[in-house]
Design an enzyme around this catalytic site. Structure first.
Site, PDB file in Angstrom:
ATOM      1  N   GLU A   1      -5.528  -5.134  10.565  1.00  0.00           N
ATOM      2  CA  GLU A   1      -4.567  -4.045  10.741  1.00  0.00           C
ATOM      3  C   GLU A   1      -4.911  -3.290  12.028  1.00  0.00           C
ATOM      4  OE1 GLU A   1      -2.468  -2.882   6.913  1.00  0.00           O
ATOM      5  OE2 GLU A   1      -4.164  -1.558   7.153  1.00  0.00           O
TER       6      GLU A   1
ATOM      7  N   ASN B   1       0.869  -1.183   0.000  1.00  0.00           N
ATOM      8  CA  ASN B   1       0.000   0.000   0.000  1.00  0.00           C
ATOM      9  C   ASN B   1       0.906   1.233   0.000  1.00  0.00           C
ATOM     10  OD1 ASN B   1      -1.858   1.997   0.479  1.00  0.00           O
ATOM     11  ND2 ASN B   1      -2.346   1.368   2.580  1.00  0.00           N
ATOM     12  N   TRP B   2       1.040   1.820  -1.177  1.00  0.00           N
ATOM     13  CA  TRP B   2       1.956   2.972  -1.302  1.00  0.00           C
ATOM     14  C   TRP B   2       1.390   4.238  -0.666  1.00  0.00           C
ATOM     15  CZ3 TRP B   2       3.880   2.877  -7.134  1.00  0.00           C
ATOM     16  CH2 TRP B   2       4.627   1.703  -7.330  1.00  0.00           C
ATOM     17  N   LYS B   3       0.103   4.199  -0.321  1.00  0.00           N
ATOM     18  CA  LYS B   3      -0.568   5.390   0.215  1.00  0.00           C
ATOM     19  C   LYS B   3      -0.378   6.568  -0.753  1.00  0.00           C
ATOM     20  CE  LYS B   3      -0.227   3.329   4.709  1.00  0.00           C
ATOM     21  NZ  LYS B   3      -0.118   3.437   6.157  1.00  0.00           N
TER      22      LYS B   3
ATOM     23  N   HIS C   1      -9.686   1.049   4.779  1.00  0.00           N
ATOM     24  CA  HIS C   1      -8.420   1.276   5.488  1.00  0.00           C
ATOM     25  C   HIS C   1      -8.649   2.254   6.642  1.00  0.00           C
ATOM     26  CE1 HIS C   1      -4.340   2.471   6.340  1.00  0.00           C
ATOM     27  NE2 HIS C   1      -3.952   1.359   5.739  1.00  0.00           N
TER      28      HIS C   1
ATOM     29  N   SER D   1       3.073  -1.837  10.368  1.00  0.00           N
ATOM     30  CA  SER D   1       4.512  -1.703  10.642  1.00  0.00           C
ATOM     31  C   SER D   1       5.321  -2.958  10.317  1.00  0.00           C
ATOM     32  CB  SER D   1       4.758  -1.341  12.108  1.00  0.00           C
ATOM     33  OG  SER D   1       4.265  -0.057  12.381  1.00  0.00           O
TER      34      SER D   1
ATOM     35  N   GLY E   1       2.751  -0.968   4.326  1.00  0.00           N
ATOM     36  CA  GLY E   1       2.678   0.433   3.951  1.00  0.00           C
ATOM     37  C   GLY E   1       4.063   1.031   3.773  1.00  0.00           C
ATOM     38  N   GLY E   2       4.501   1.747   4.802  1.00  0.00           N
ATOM     39  CA  GLY E   2       5.749   2.512   4.736  1.00  0.00           C
ATOM     40  C   GLY E   2       6.942   1.751   4.172  1.00  0.00           C
TER      41      GLY E   2
HETATM   42  P1  PGA Z   1       2.499   0.458   7.662  1.00  0.00           P
HETATM   43  O1  PGA Z   1       1.096   0.616   6.948  1.00  0.00           O
HETATM   44  O2  PGA Z   1       3.100  -0.822   7.147  1.00  0.00           O
HETATM   45  O3  PGA Z   1       3.263   1.675   7.258  1.00  0.00           O
HETATM   46  O4  PGA Z   1       2.245   0.369   9.122  1.00  0.00           O
HETATM   47  C1  PGA Z   1       0.236  -0.469   6.762  1.00  0.00           C
HETATM   48  C2  PGA Z   1      -1.063   0.061   6.235  1.00  0.00           C
HETATM   49  O5  PGA Z   1      -1.469   1.158   6.657  1.00  0.00           O
HETATM   50  O6  PGA Z   1      -1.689  -0.581   5.384  1.00  0.00           O
END
Ligand code: PGA
Length: 257
Positions: A170, A8-10, A97, A216, A237-238
């Site tokens: 999540e 998930n590149w956001k 999300h 995370s 994500g990150g």
């Molecule tokens: P994160 O994000 O890996 O940066 O915690 C996960 C997400 O929000 O899908």
């Protein structure tokens, strides 16, 4: 069974050239035994779809979107329909999300999006998970929260339409952008995921749903989640917008396998 890794590149990166680099870096990290879904911002979907088609890794990387609207067309400024996503080469879509819920998305809206995605043949990745306040009250309170969220989000979802459903657990407190966010213990995540799977099976009669863990997850922690039989994959994500993320993610996993 293959593990599913969803990136998930956001709202990143800020140019298509950087997005293209990220796709190529992800392709370089592919290994057997995993399926990868990249979820870039809407504006890059068509370009990345073309890139994937042109390259040999098209069968190993699928395209996902980060959101979808529930109507097919009409006066809904700024929204994107399931058909538009499908016509742009998208197969998966993240729904509900926590970052969208924080912007005001309700369970009712999530439910409509989920049903529209399933109806269109997209594979929705429904995100559920409790916040820090709930988790402080213990795992039983967290399970109750998730149970209620599933009840609301899955209302009216028919078994026959649900074979494409994927769920991502999540916990909001574990998402890296949360203040003080920290990763869940793999055994606790596995316990919750097992709980979700049995609920899906017994209450909703939707067996064999893939349930992912997200929050995370990094290259240092991925193997401990991917190594658990209850956990069918990770939503990242990150960490997924770092160069070489996939090869480092899978290095320890494939060493263990
Ligand atoms: P994160 O994000 O890996 O940066 O915690 C996960 C997400 O929000 O899908």
């Amino acid at each position: 069974m293959s593990k599913l890794i969803v990136a998930n590149w956001k709202m990143n990166p800020n140019t298509f050239a950087k997005a293209e680099k990220l796709v190529k870096a992800s392709a370089a990290g592919l290994r057997d035994g995993v399926k990868v879904v990249l979820c870039p911002p809407f504006v890059y979907l068509t370009g990345i779809s073309q890139l994937l088609k042109a390259e040999s890794y098209k069968l190993k990387i699928s395209l996902g979107a980060q959101d979808v609207f529930w109507e097919d067309k009409g006066a809904y400024t700024g929204e994107i329909s399931p058909a538009m996503l499908k016509n742009s080469g998208v197969k998966y879509v993240i729904v509900g999300h926590s970052e969208r819920r924080r912007l005001g998305e309700t369970d009712e809206m999530v439910n409509k999006k989920l049903k529209a995605a399933l109806k269109s043949g997209l594979k929705p990745i429904l995100c559920v998970g409790e916040g820090r306040d709930v988790r402080r009250r213990g795992i039983a309170a967290a399970k109750n929260f998730v149970k209620r969220q599933l009840r609301n989000d899955l209302a009216g979802v028919k078994r026959v339409k649900s074979k494409n459903l994927i769920v991502a657990y999540e916990p909001v407190w574990a998402i890296s952008t949360e203040k003080g966010g920290h990763v869940d213990a793999p055994e606790d995540a596995a316990e919750m995921i097992q709980f979700i799977k049995s609920l899906l099976h017994t209450t909703y009669h939707i067996p064999h749903t893939n349930v992912l863990y997200g929050g995370s997850v990094t290259s240092a922690s991925s193997a401990s989640f991917l190594g658990r039989p209850e956990i069918d994959g990770v939503l990242v994500g990150g960490a997924s917008i770092k160069t070489n993320w996939l090869s480092t993610f899978l290095y320890f996993h494939t060493q263990r396998a």
